[in-house]
Design an enzyme around this catalytic site. Structure first.
Site, short mmCIF file in Angstrom:
data_model
loop_
_atom_site.label_atom_id
_atom_site.label_comp_id
_atom_site.label_asym_id
_atom_site.label_seq_id
_atom_site.Cartn_x
_atom_site.Cartn_y
_atom_site.Cartn_z
N CYS A 46 2.16 -4.33 -2.40
CA CYS A 46 1.30 -3.34 -3.04
C CYS A 46 1.76 -3.15 -4.48
O CYS A 46 2.01 -2.04 -4.95
CB CYS A 46 1.32 -2.01 -2.29
SG CYS A 46 0.98 -2.16 -0.52
N ALA A 85 0.52 -3.82 -7.69
CA ALA A 85 -0.23 -3.33 -8.84
C ALA A 85 -0.08 -1.81 -8.98
O ALA A 85 0.03 -1.11 -7.96
CB ALA A 85 -1.70 -3.71 -8.70
N GLY A 93 2.10 -2.65 -11.42
CA GLY A 93 3.12 -3.62 -11.77
C GLY A 93 4.38 -3.14 -12.42
O GLY A 93 5.23 -3.96 -12.77
N LYS A 115 7.03 -1.76 -11.21
CA LYS A 115 8.22 -2.14 -10.44
C LYS A 115 8.43 -3.65 -10.46
O LYS A 115 9.56 -4.12 -10.49
CB LYS A 115 8.09 -1.60 -9.01
CG LYS A 115 7.98 -0.08 -8.95
CD LYS A 115 7.78 0.41 -7.52
CE LYS A 115 7.54 1.91 -7.49
NZ LYS A 115 6.25 2.29 -8.13
N ASP A 159 -0.65 -7.92 -3.94
CA ASP A 159 -1.53 -6.76 -3.86
C ASP A 159 -2.87 -7.23 -3.31
O ASP A 159 -3.29 -8.36 -3.57
CB ASP A 159 -1.72 -6.12 -5.24
CG ASP A 159 -2.27 -4.70 -5.14
OD1 ASP A 159 -1.45 -3.76 -5.22
OD2 ASP A 159 -3.48 -4.55 -4.99
N ASP A 187 -3.66 -9.43 1.78
CA ASP A 187 -3.46 -8.24 2.59
C ASP A 187 -2.00 -8.20 3.03
O ASP A 187 -1.53 -9.09 3.75
CB ASP A 187 -4.39 -8.31 3.81
CG ASP A 187 -4.27 -7.09 4.71
OD1 ASP A 187 -3.35 -6.27 4.51
OD2 ASP A 187 -5.10 -6.96 5.63
N ASP A 219 5.79 0.01 -2.08
CA ASP A 219 5.24 1.23 -2.67
C ASP A 219 3.87 1.41 -2.03
O ASP A 219 2.87 0.87 -2.51
CB ASP A 219 5.15 1.09 -4.18
CG ASP A 219 4.70 2.36 -4.87
OD1 ASP A 219 4.36 3.33 -4.18
OD2 ASP A 219 4.65 2.38 -6.12
N CYS A 245 4.23 7.95 -3.69
CA CYS A 245 4.13 9.00 -4.72
C CYS A 245 3.34 10.18 -4.14
O CYS A 245 2.40 10.67 -4.75
CB CYS A 245 3.46 8.46 -5.97
SG CYS A 245 1.86 7.66 -5.71
#
Length: 426
Positions: free
Chosen positions: A244, A246, A248, A250, A265, A291, A306, A359
């Site tokens: 996951c 994007a 980007g 990290k 992603d 996926d 993330d 987040c």
């Protein structure tokens, strides 16, 4: 930002479009800010429109509370939006009172759906100017259902402290391609060095025009987001999977540390931005649109997940997430996170690390996910963070060594994150 005589209705109409899009759907704010019509406006109009819409979103709860006390019945949605913008202009943007009212009435008069209500707009705003509302009450800055969740999770004092940061306009955090240059870029960008090696600046304006952008010396990334990649402790030659990935930030951190990165992603469109940033910074990573629950390519020395989440921790830059989120979203997202965690675990080599982060401020997406994962996967164990590791605020360290970063844990604010580091047993 002060109102200017040469910033007129087109800028306010653009703010209306931004506000309507932000409250209509997730990602509506970003879509409106990247729309061709908006970007065709003069730079000063764009800046005013964005500032007005964001000021309105950051105080939306208190603004609506003030309007509700002066509306006998609910007007059409466009009229509600025009009133919201009028209040923000009058009380948050230092717009002269007469201009806040007059431009709002003109905005209403220019639309078929709001034209019959221009008298209402005039009357409500003039009433508020006579009796100014309280737009600072922390307990109304977030939707009631989210405040209730935060009280249950963190207690009354912490919930109030979280909410109080909603109204604050954030500074801009930068991660550096070469952390040893932090002092140079802090001086060049009139900022300060952050724990962990990033830079925070209160500079405003077009980021692409700032020193160091074109040469790829840095990229925009919130200080909290940068912690997760550092906990993976990437090293030259390590094979690391960024799930996951994007947009980007990290991935760039991992690549800058010398790791061989696979950035995956499911959105090919979102990966385009990552690819552009890799090119700008001169860093390299393998990018894949796939996926994450189905793709296999390991084992990797480290995996960073993330996960998609309710994003309630990002309200400092995206205040719309508080109003776009729905209670049912959290359970649906938690199910997706569990599937991604299970898939990520299969990609980790023996003795390799898995870092999970979201987040989000919601425990179901953080603490509960890791508790369930560790019960299901006894071959994984937590590797506790130590105080201050990765630049994390000391207050964010939980007894089990995971991190629960709350927005008020860093002076000037920071994104809310949950981060857990685990190791796969041999």
């Amino acid at each position: 930002m002060n109102d200017r005589n040469d910033i007129g209705l087109p800028a306010r109409a653009a703010a209306l479009d931004i506000l309507a899009a932000a409250l209509a759907r997730r990602s509506g704010l970003d879509e409106a800010l990247s729309a061709p019509g908006f970007n065709a406006l003069p730079l000063r109009d764009r800046a005013f429109a964005r500032a007005l819409a964001m000021a309105t979103l950051r105080r939306l709860g208190p603004i609506d509370r003030a309007l509700d006390g002066r509306l006998a019945k609910e007007p059409p949605e466009a009229v509600r939006h025009i009133l919201r913008l009028g209040v923000a202009q009058a009380f948050l943007m230092e717009t002269p009172a007469f201009a806040a009212v007059a431009t709002s009435v003109d905005l209403a008069a220019g639309r078929r759906d709001s034209r019959p209500f221009k008298g209402l707009v005039n009357a409500v705003l003039r009433n508020l100017l006579r009796e100014p509302p309280d737009l600072a009450a922390a307990d109304s800055l977030a939707p009631d259902w989210l405040m209730a969740r935060w009280r249950a999770a963190y207690g009354e004092d912490e919930a109030q402290a979280i909410a109080a940061t909603i109204a604050q306009e954030p500074a801009t955090d930068l991660s550096l391609r070469d952390p040893s240059t932090a002092a140079h870029w802090a001086e060049a960008l009139e900022g300060e060095i952050l724990p962990g090696g990033g830079v925070r600046t209160t500079r405003r304006g077009d980021v692409a025009a700032w020193p160091g952008f074109e040469t790829g010396a840095w990229w925009v990334q919130d200080a909290s987001a940068a912690v997760a990649a550092r906990l993976l402790e990437p090293a030259p030659g390590q094979h690391i999977l960024d799930l996951c990935a994007a947009p980007g930030g990290k991935t760039l951190q991992l690549a800058a540390a010398g790791a061989e990165v696979t950035a995956l992603d499911r959105s090919a469109q979102r990966l385009k931005r990552l690819t552009e940033n890799l090119k700008r910074t001169g860093l390299a990573a393998r990018t894949l649109a796939a996926d994450g629950t189905a793709w296999r390519g390991g084992p990797f020395d480290g995996v960073l997940l993330d996960a998609p989440c309710a994003s309630t921790g990002t309200f400092r830059r995206h205040p719309d997430v508080l109003w776009a989120a729905r209670p049912g979203d959290i359970a649906a997202l938690a199910a997706t996170q569990a599937r991604l965690l299970a898939a990520a675990a299969e990609q980790v080599a023996p003795h390799g690390r898995l870092v999970y982060c979201v987040c989000s401020l919601e425990p179901e997406e953080g603490e509960a996910q890791i508790e369930a994962f560790l019960r299901a996967r006894p071959d994984f164990a937590l590797e506790p963070a130590v105080p201050g590791e990765g630049g994390a605020p000391d207050a964010s360290l939980r007894p089990d060594g995971t991190l629960r970063i709350l927005p008020h844990h860093r002076p000037g604010g920071t994104d809310g994150f949950y981060i857990a580091r685990m190791v796969r047993q041999g």
